[in-house]
Design a protein around this motif. Structure first.
Motif, PDB file in Angstrom:
ATOM      1  N   ALA A 259       0.793  -1.039   0.010  1.00  0.00           N
ATOM      2  CA  ALA A 259       0.306   0.019   0.249  1.00  0.00           C
ATOM      3  C   ALA A 259       0.939   1.262  -0.037  1.00  0.00           C
ATOM      4  O   ALA A 259       0.341   2.258  -0.505  1.00  0.00           O
ATOM      5  N   ALA A 260       1.939   1.101   0.650  1.00  0.00           N
ATOM      6  CA  ALA A 260       2.920   2.301   0.777  1.00  0.00           C
ATOM      7  C   ALA A 260       3.382   2.571  -0.737  1.00  0.00           C
ATOM      8  O   ALA A 260       3.444   3.789  -1.177  1.00  0.00           O
ATOM      9  N   LEU A 261       3.854   1.328  -1.285  1.00  0.00           N
ATOM     10  CA  LEU A 261       4.228   1.741  -2.675  1.00  0.00           C
ATOM     11  C   LEU A 261       3.335   2.275  -3.629  1.00  0.00           C
ATOM     12  O   LEU A 261       3.504   3.018  -4.458  1.00  0.00           O
ATOM     13  N   GLY A 262       1.988   1.767  -3.333  1.00  0.00           N
ATOM     14  CA  GLY A 262       0.896   2.197  -4.124  1.00  0.00           C
ATOM     15  C   GLY A 262       0.757   3.568  -4.017  1.00  0.00           C
ATOM     16  O   GLY A 262       0.459   4.465  -4.734  1.00  0.00           O
ATOM     17  N   ARG A 263       0.866   4.117  -2.814  1.00  0.00           N
ATOM     18  CA  ARG A 263       0.371   5.350  -2.258  1.00  0.00           C
ATOM     19  C   ARG A 263       1.533   6.324  -3.082  1.00  0.00           C
ATOM     20  O   ARG A 263       1.388   7.431  -3.858  1.00  0.00           O
ATOM     21  N   GLU A 264       2.962   5.835  -2.963  1.00  0.00           N
ATOM     22  CA  GLU A 264       3.966   6.757  -3.773  1.00  0.00           C
ATOM     23  C   GLU A 264       3.720   6.648  -5.238  1.00  0.00           C
ATOM     24  O   GLU A 264       3.752   7.651  -6.000  1.00  0.00           O
ATOM     25  N   THR A 265       3.329   5.439  -5.818  1.00  0.00           N
ATOM     26  CA  THR A 265       2.914   5.425  -7.285  1.00  0.00           C
ATOM     27  C   THR A 265       1.721   6.254  -7.541  1.00  0.00           C
ATOM     28  O   THR A 265       1.783   6.928  -8.704  1.00  0.00           O
ATOM     29  N   PHE A 266       0.744   6.374  -6.768  1.00  0.00           N
ATOM     30  CA  PHE A 266      -0.249   7.197  -6.962  1.00  0.00           C
ATOM     31  C   PHE A 266       0.219   8.772  -7.094  1.00  0.00           C
ATOM     32  O   PHE A 266      -0.099   9.448  -7.910  1.00  0.00           O
ATOM     33  N   VAL A 267       0.812   9.085  -6.185  1.00  0.00           N
ATOM     34  CA  VAL A 267       1.522  10.783  -6.083  1.00  0.00           C
ATOM     35  C   VAL A 267       2.312  11.065  -7.211  1.00  0.00           C
ATOM     36  O   VAL A 267       1.717  12.083  -7.695  1.00  0.00           O
ATOM     37  N   SER A 268       2.670  10.203  -7.392  1.00  0.00           N
ATOM     38  CA  SER A 268       3.826  10.461  -8.784  1.00  0.00           C
ATOM     39  C   SER A 268       3.227  10.205 -10.073  1.00  0.00           C
ATOM     40  O   SER A 268       3.424  10.739 -11.248  1.00  0.00           O
ATOM     41  N   ASN A 269       2.188   9.495 -10.200  1.00  0.00           N
ATOM     42  CA  ASN A 269       1.561   9.157 -11.279  1.00  0.00           C
ATOM     43  C   ASN A 269       0.014   9.405 -11.776  1.00  0.00           C
ATOM     44  O   ASN A 269      -0.330   9.746 -12.833  1.00  0.00           O
ATOM     45  N   CYS A 270      -0.512   9.692 -10.741  1.00  0.00           N
ATOM     46  CA  CYS A 270      -1.884   9.730 -10.917  1.00  0.00           C
ATOM     47  C   CYS A 270      -2.561  11.198 -10.412  1.00  0.00           C
ATOM     48  O   CYS A 270      -3.484  11.884 -10.607  1.00  0.00           O
TER      49      CYS A 270
END
Ligand code: CUA
Length: 346
Positions: A259-270
Protein backbone atom coordinates in the motif's frame (compact mmCIF):
# COMPACT_ATOMS: atom_id res chain seq x y z
CA UNK A 1 9.09 66.45 -38.95
CA UNK A 2 6.36 66.53 -36.26
CA UNK A 3 5.68 62.85 -36.91
CA UNK A 4 9.31 61.88 -36.50
CA UNK A 5 9.61 63.77 -33.21
CA UNK A 6 6.45 62.19 -31.78
CA UNK A 7 7.61 58.78 -32.98
CA UNK A 8 11.06 59.20 -31.45
CA UNK A 9 9.67 60.21 -28.04
CA UNK A 10 7.21 57.31 -28.03
CA UNK A 11 9.98 54.83 -28.98
CA UNK A 12 12.23 56.09 -26.22
CA UNK A 13 9.44 55.55 -23.68
CA UNK A 14 8.82 52.06 -25.11
CA UNK A 15 12.46 51.06 -24.84
CA UNK A 16 12.74 52.34 -21.28
CA UNK A 17 9.65 50.36 -20.26
CA UNK A 18 10.96 47.23 -22.00
CA UNK A 19 14.31 47.46 -20.24
CA UNK A 20 13.14 48.54 -16.78
CA UNK A 21 10.57 45.78 -16.33
CA UNK A 22 12.18 42.44 -15.51
CA UNK A 23 10.26 40.10 -17.82
CA UNK A 24 12.26 36.97 -17.25
CA UNK A 25 11.93 34.08 -14.79
CA UNK A 26 15.02 32.94 -12.85
CA UNK A 27 17.93 32.12 -15.13
CA UNK A 28 19.29 28.74 -14.14
CA UNK A 29 21.11 27.61 -17.27
CA UNK A 30 24.07 28.71 -19.34
CA UNK A 31 21.72 29.29 -22.28
CA UNK A 32 19.59 31.84 -20.41
CA UNK A 33 22.05 34.76 -20.66
CA UNK A 34 22.50 34.81 -24.47
CA UNK A 35 18.77 34.20 -25.04
CA UNK A 36 17.74 37.05 -22.73
CA UNK A 37 20.24 39.38 -24.43
CA UNK A 38 18.89 38.36 -27.84
CA UNK A 39 15.39 39.13 -26.63
CA UNK A 40 16.46 42.55 -25.34
CA UNK A 41 18.19 43.43 -28.61
CA UNK A 42 15.15 42.39 -30.65
CA UNK A 43 12.97 44.54 -28.39
CA UNK A 44 15.26 47.56 -28.65
CA UNK A 45 15.33 47.34 -32.45
CA UNK A 46 11.69 46.50 -33.07
CA UNK A 47 9.96 48.80 -30.58
CA UNK A 48 11.09 52.03 -32.33
CA UNK A 49 10.24 50.61 -35.76
CA UNK A 50 6.79 49.53 -34.60
CA UNK A 51 6.09 52.82 -32.81
CA UNK A 52 7.35 54.91 -35.75
CA UNK A 53 5.27 53.02 -38.33
CA UNK A 54 2.16 53.12 -36.14
CA UNK A 55 2.58 56.82 -35.35
CA UNK A 56 3.09 57.77 -38.99
CA UNK A 57 0.08 55.68 -40.08
CA UNK A 58 -2.25 57.16 -37.44
CA UNK A 59 -0.99 60.68 -38.11
CA UNK A 60 -1.57 60.32 -41.86
CA UNK A 61 -5.08 58.98 -41.32
CA UNK A 62 -5.90 61.99 -39.15
CA UNK A 63 -4.05 64.66 -41.13
CA UNK A 64 -5.34 63.70 -44.58
CA UNK A 65 -8.90 62.76 -43.59
CA UNK A 66 -11.80 63.95 -45.75
CA UNK A 67 -13.30 67.14 -44.33
CA UNK A 68 -17.02 68.03 -44.48
CA UNK A 69 -17.92 69.57 -47.85
CA UNK A 70 -14.70 68.38 -49.46
CA UNK A 71 -14.90 66.86 -52.96
CA UNK A 72 -14.15 63.13 -53.17
CA UNK A 73 -11.56 63.42 -55.92
CA UNK A 74 -8.20 61.79 -56.78
CA UNK A 75 -5.06 63.17 -55.16
CA UNK A 76 -2.22 64.66 -57.18
CA UNK A 77 -0.50 62.04 -59.41
CA UNK A 78 2.93 61.02 -58.01
CA UNK A 79 5.35 58.98 -60.11
CA UNK A 80 7.47 57.47 -57.38
CA UNK A 81 10.52 58.73 -55.55
CA UNK A 82 13.65 56.68 -56.19
CA UNK A 83 15.56 57.96 -53.19
CA UNK A 84 12.73 57.20 -50.73
CA UNK A 85 12.17 53.78 -52.25
CA UNK A 86 15.85 52.85 -51.95
CA UNK A 87 15.84 53.97 -48.31
CA UNK A 88 12.72 52.07 -47.26
CA UNK A 89 13.97 48.94 -48.97
CA UNK A 90 17.58 49.09 -47.80
CA UNK A 91 17.00 50.00 -44.14
CA UNK A 92 14.61 47.11 -43.30
CA UNK A 93 16.77 44.72 -45.36
CA UNK A 94 19.89 45.64 -43.40
CA UNK A 95 18.00 45.42 -40.08
CA UNK A 96 16.50 42.03 -40.90
CA UNK A 97 19.72 40.48 -42.18
CA UNK A 98 21.67 41.69 -39.11
CA UNK A 99 19.03 40.43 -36.65
CA UNK A 100 18.80 37.07 -38.43
CA UNK A 101 22.58 36.62 -38.43
CA UNK A 102 22.77 37.50 -34.75
CA UNK A 103 19.88 35.16 -33.82
CA UNK A 104 21.44 32.38 -35.89
CA UNK A 105 24.79 32.83 -34.16
CA UNK A 106 23.10 32.62 -30.73
CA UNK A 107 21.20 29.49 -31.79
CA UNK A 108 24.35 27.74 -33.02
CA UNK A 109 26.09 28.74 -29.81
CA UNK A 110 23.47 27.41 -27.36
CA UNK A 111 22.98 24.20 -29.35
CA UNK A 112 26.67 23.38 -29.26
CA UNK A 113 27.49 19.73 -28.63
CA UNK A 114 29.50 18.72 -25.57
CA UNK A 115 31.45 15.50 -25.10
CA UNK A 116 30.48 14.99 -21.46
CA UNK A 117 26.79 15.58 -22.09
CA UNK A 118 24.14 13.78 -20.07
CA UNK A 119 21.34 12.35 -22.22
CA UNK A 120 17.86 12.41 -20.70
CA UNK A 121 14.79 11.13 -22.53
CA UNK A 122 11.66 13.13 -21.82
CA UNK A 123 8.26 11.66 -22.65
CA UNK A 124 5.05 13.64 -22.62
CA UNK A 125 1.77 11.84 -22.15
CA UNK A 126 -1.70 13.10 -21.24
CA UNK A 127 -1.12 14.49 -18.65
CA UNK A 128 2.30 13.90 -17.17
CA UNK A 129 6.02 13.97 -17.93
CA UNK A 130 8.29 10.93 -17.59
CA UNK A 131 12.08 10.92 -17.65
CA UNK A 132 14.44 8.13 -18.65
CA UNK A 133 18.15 8.09 -17.90
CA UNK A 134 19.98 5.50 -20.03
CA UNK A 135 22.69 3.76 -17.99
CA UNK A 136 25.74 2.40 -19.81
CA UNK A 137 25.67 -1.36 -19.42
CA UNK A 138 22.61 -1.33 -17.21
CA UNK A 139 18.92 -0.89 -17.09
CA UNK A 140 17.71 2.66 -17.80
CA UNK A 141 16.36 4.59 -14.85
CA UNK A 142 12.79 5.84 -15.26
CA UNK A 143 11.42 8.56 -13.04
CA UNK A 144 8.68 11.12 -12.82
CA UNK A 145 11.08 13.60 -11.22
CA UNK A 146 13.76 15.33 -13.25
CA UNK A 147 17.04 15.57 -11.35
CA UNK A 148 20.11 17.13 -12.99
CA UNK A 149 23.66 17.76 -11.84
CA UNK A 150 24.84 21.36 -11.84
CA UNK A 151 27.20 22.51 -14.62
CA UNK A 152 26.85 19.36 -16.74
CA UNK A 153 25.50 19.87 -20.30
CA UNK A 154 22.26 17.99 -20.84
CA UNK A 155 20.81 16.81 -24.12
CA UNK A 156 17.05 16.29 -23.81
CA UNK A 157 15.58 13.84 -26.31
CA UNK A 158 11.89 14.58 -26.32
CA UNK A 159 9.10 12.15 -27.22
CA UNK A 160 5.31 12.12 -27.07
CA UNK A 161 3.09 9.14 -26.44
CA UNK A 162 -0.27 10.41 -27.65
CA UNK A 163 -0.69 14.00 -28.84
CA UNK A 164 1.63 16.98 -29.27
CA UNK A 165 2.95 18.38 -25.99
CA UNK A 166 5.68 20.94 -25.45
CA UNK A 167 8.52 20.47 -22.98
CA UNK A 168 9.20 23.84 -21.40
CA UNK A 169 11.61 24.72 -18.60
CA UNK A 170 11.26 28.51 -18.31
CA UNK A 171 14.27 28.86 -16.01
CA UNK A 172 16.49 27.12 -18.60
CA UNK A 173 14.88 28.98 -21.57
CA UNK A 174 14.31 25.51 -23.00
CA UNK A 175 11.19 24.87 -25.03
CA UNK A 176 10.60 22.21 -27.64
CA UNK A 177 7.56 20.42 -29.04
CA UNK A 178 7.07 16.79 -28.09
CA UNK A 179 5.64 15.20 -31.23
CA UNK A 180 4.34 11.62 -31.53
CA UNK A 181 6.49 9.55 -33.89
CA UNK A 182 9.59 11.73 -33.88
CA UNK A 183 12.30 12.67 -31.41
CA UNK A 184 13.07 16.32 -30.91
CA UNK A 185 16.18 17.58 -29.16
CA UNK A 186 17.12 20.52 -27.03
CA UNK A 187 20.11 21.32 -24.83
CA UNK A 188 20.68 23.08 -21.55
CA UNK A 189 23.43 23.32 -18.98
CA UNK A 190 22.01 23.98 -15.51
CA UNK A 191 24.08 26.52 -13.61
CA UNK A 192 22.09 27.19 -10.44
CA UNK A 193 21.03 24.80 -7.68
CA UNK A 194 17.32 24.77 -6.97
CA UNK A 195 13.95 23.51 -8.05
CA UNK A 196 12.33 24.93 -11.19
CA UNK A 197 8.99 24.28 -12.90
CA UNK A 198 8.57 22.08 -15.97
CA UNK A 199 5.49 23.07 -17.94
CA UNK A 200 3.57 21.71 -20.91
CA UNK A 201 3.29 24.59 -23.37
CA UNK A 202 1.05 23.03 -26.00
CA UNK A 203 -2.70 22.67 -25.49
CA UNK A 204 -3.04 18.88 -25.27
CA UNK A 205 -6.39 18.15 -23.69
CA UNK A 206 -8.41 18.46 -20.53
CA UNK A 207 -5.46 18.14 -18.19
CA UNK A 208 -3.09 20.46 -20.09
CA UNK A 209 -3.06 23.02 -17.28
CA UNK A 210 -2.01 20.42 -14.71
CA UNK A 211 0.65 18.83 -16.90
CA UNK A 212 3.45 20.16 -14.76
CA UNK A 213 6.47 18.68 -13.15
CA UNK A 214 9.70 20.05 -11.80
CA UNK A 215 13.42 19.85 -12.26
CA UNK A 216 15.80 19.73 -9.33
CA UNK A 217 19.35 20.93 -10.00
CA UNK A 218 21.72 19.35 -7.47
CA UNK A 219 25.47 19.13 -6.91
CA UNK A 220 27.28 16.42 -8.93
CA UNK A 221 27.84 14.46 -5.68
CA UNK A 222 24.16 14.60 -4.78
CA UNK A 223 23.30 13.56 -8.31
CA UNK A 224 25.56 10.49 -8.08
CA UNK A 225 23.95 9.58 -4.77
CA UNK A 226 20.49 9.97 -6.33
CA UNK A 227 21.53 7.71 -9.23
CA UNK A 228 22.75 5.10 -6.74
CA UNK A 229 19.44 5.21 -4.91
CA UNK A 230 17.53 4.75 -8.16
CA UNK A 231 19.56 1.71 -9.20
CA UNK A 232 19.87 0.09 -5.77
CA UNK A 233 17.49 -2.87 -5.39
CA UNK A 234 14.44 -2.28 -3.22
CA UNK A 235 15.81 0.93 -1.73
CA UNK A 236 15.14 2.62 -5.06
CA UNK A 237 11.43 2.11 -4.63
CA UNK A 238 11.32 4.04 -1.39
CA UNK A 239 13.02 7.18 -2.64
CA UNK A 240 10.32 8.24 -4.96
CA UNK A 241 9.69 7.93 -8.60
CA UNK A 242 11.62 4.84 -9.69
CA UNK A 243 9.27 3.18 -12.10
CA UNK A 244 11.56 0.60 -13.67
CA UNK A 245 9.95 -2.67 -12.77
CA UNK A 246 11.37 -5.78 -11.18
CA UNK A 247 13.65 -4.06 -8.72
CA UNK A 248 13.77 -6.87 -6.20
CA UNK A 249 11.04 -8.07 -3.94
CA UNK A 250 10.31 -4.83 -2.14
CA UNK A 251 6.77 -5.90 -1.40
CA UNK A 252 7.90 -9.03 0.41
CA UNK A 253 6.93 -7.51 3.74
CA UNK A 254 3.22 -7.79 2.95
CA UNK A 255 0.19 -5.57 2.59
CA UNK A 256 1.42 -2.45 4.36
CA UNK A 257 4.51 -2.17 2.16
CA UNK A 258 2.44 -2.75 -0.95
CA UNK A 259 0.00 0.00 0.00
CA UNK A 260 2.91 2.35 0.72
CA UNK A 261 4.34 1.66 -2.72
CA UNK A 262 0.86 2.20 -4.14
CA UNK A 263 0.48 5.54 -2.40
CA UNK A 264 3.84 6.70 -3.72
CA UNK A 265 2.96 5.47 -7.22
CA UNK A 266 -0.33 7.31 -6.97
CA UNK A 267 1.29 10.60 -5.94
CA UNK A 268 3.78 10.58 -8.82
CA UNK A 269 1.60 9.08 -11.56
CA UNK A 270 -2.05 9.86 -10.80
CA UNK A 271 -1.98 12.91 -8.54
CA UNK A 272 -1.56 15.48 -11.30
CA UNK A 273 -5.02 14.53 -12.62
CA UNK A 274 -6.84 13.15 -9.56
CA UNK A 275 -7.65 14.66 -6.20
CA UNK A 276 -7.31 12.19 -3.35
CA UNK A 277 -7.38 13.54 0.19
CA UNK A 278 -5.36 10.67 1.68
CA UNK A 279 -2.52 11.14 -0.84
CA UNK A 280 -2.66 14.92 -0.57
CA UNK A 281 -3.07 15.39 -4.33
CA UNK A 282 -5.31 17.99 -5.94
CA UNK A 283 -5.41 17.28 -9.70
CA UNK A 284 -8.65 18.32 -11.39
CA UNK A 285 -8.50 16.69 -14.85
CA UNK A 286 -10.09 13.44 -13.68
CA UNK A 287 -12.73 12.53 -11.11
CA UNK A 288 -12.10 13.36 -7.44
CA UNK A 289 -11.24 9.95 -6.01
CA UNK A 290 -11.77 10.95 -2.38
CA UNK A 291 -15.43 9.95 -2.69
CA UNK A 292 -15.61 8.27 -6.13
CA UNK A 293 -13.94 5.08 -4.91
CA UNK A 294 -16.31 4.27 -2.04
CA UNK A 295 -17.10 0.59 -1.79
CA UNK A 296 -15.31 -0.60 -4.94
CA UNK A 297 -13.72 -4.04 -4.94
CA UNK A 298 -10.15 -4.68 -5.98
CA UNK A 299 -11.02 -6.22 -9.35
CA UNK A 300 -12.93 -3.09 -10.36
CA UNK A 301 -10.14 -0.82 -9.13
CA UNK A 302 -7.62 -2.78 -11.17
CA UNK A 303 -9.74 -2.55 -14.29
CA UNK A 304 -10.18 1.19 -13.77
CA UNK A 305 -6.39 1.57 -13.79
CA UNK A 306 -5.36 -0.69 -16.68
CA UNK A 307 -8.44 -0.31 -18.92
CA UNK A 308 -10.10 2.93 -17.90
CA UNK A 309 -12.45 3.09 -20.88
CA UNK A 310 -13.90 -0.36 -20.24
CA UNK A 311 -16.32 0.87 -17.64
CA UNK A 312 -17.79 4.31 -18.16
CA UNK A 313 -18.81 5.85 -14.89
CA UNK A 314 -20.51 9.11 -14.17
CA UNK A 315 -18.16 12.07 -14.32
CA UNK A 316 -15.64 10.21 -16.46
CA UNK A 317 -15.10 11.02 -20.10
CA UNK A 318 -13.75 8.20 -22.27
CA UNK A 319 -10.31 8.65 -23.81
CA UNK A 320 -9.02 11.13 -21.26
CA UNK A 321 -7.10 8.80 -18.95
CA UNK A 322 -4.01 7.07 -20.37
CA UNK A 323 -4.81 3.43 -21.13
CA UNK A 324 -1.25 2.12 -21.05
CA UNK A 325 -0.50 2.01 -17.34
CA UNK A 326 -0.14 -1.75 -17.71
CA UNK A 327 2.99 -1.00 -19.77
CA UNK A 328 4.33 2.12 -18.10
CA UNK A 329 4.02 0.84 -14.52
CA UNK A 330 5.47 -2.37 -13.17
CA UNK A 331 3.11 -5.18 -12.13
CA UNK A 332 4.17 -4.52 -8.56
CA UNK A 333 3.28 -0.84 -8.80
CA UNK A 334 -0.16 -1.71 -10.13
CA UNK A 335 -0.67 -4.25 -7.33
CA UNK A 336 0.41 -1.49 -4.95
CA UNK A 337 -2.03 1.00 -6.45
CA UNK A 338 -4.90 -1.48 -6.17
CA UNK A 339 -4.00 -2.31 -2.56
CA UNK A 340 -3.65 1.35 -1.67
CA UNK A 341 -6.85 2.50 -3.37
CA UNK A 342 -8.75 -0.41 -1.82
CA UNK A 343 -7.48 0.64 1.61
CA UNK A 344 -8.62 4.25 1.20
CA UNK A 345 -11.98 3.36 -0.35
CA UNK A 346 -13.17 1.35 2.61
CU1 CUA B 1 0.64 18.28 -22.55
CU2 CUA B 1 -0.35 20.42 -22.70
Amino acid sequence: AQMVIVGAIASAIGIVIALVIDWFPADAAEQAGPIDTLYDVLMIVSVPVFVLVTTVTLFAVWRFRMRPGQENEDGPPIHGNTRLEVIWTAVPAILLVSLCSYAYAVLVDIEEKHDDQLVVHVTGQQFAWRYRYPQPGGRAIETTALVLPKDRPVLFKVHAEDVIHDFWVPAFRVKIDAVPGITTEVRATPTKLGRYPVVCAELCGLGHAVMRSSVRVVTPAAYDRWLQEQTAPAGGEATGGATAGGEGEAGGGGGADLAALGRETFVSNCGSCHTLADAGTSGAAGPDLTTALRGQDEATLREDIVAPDARITEGYQAGVMPDNFAETLSAEQIDGLVAYLASVSR
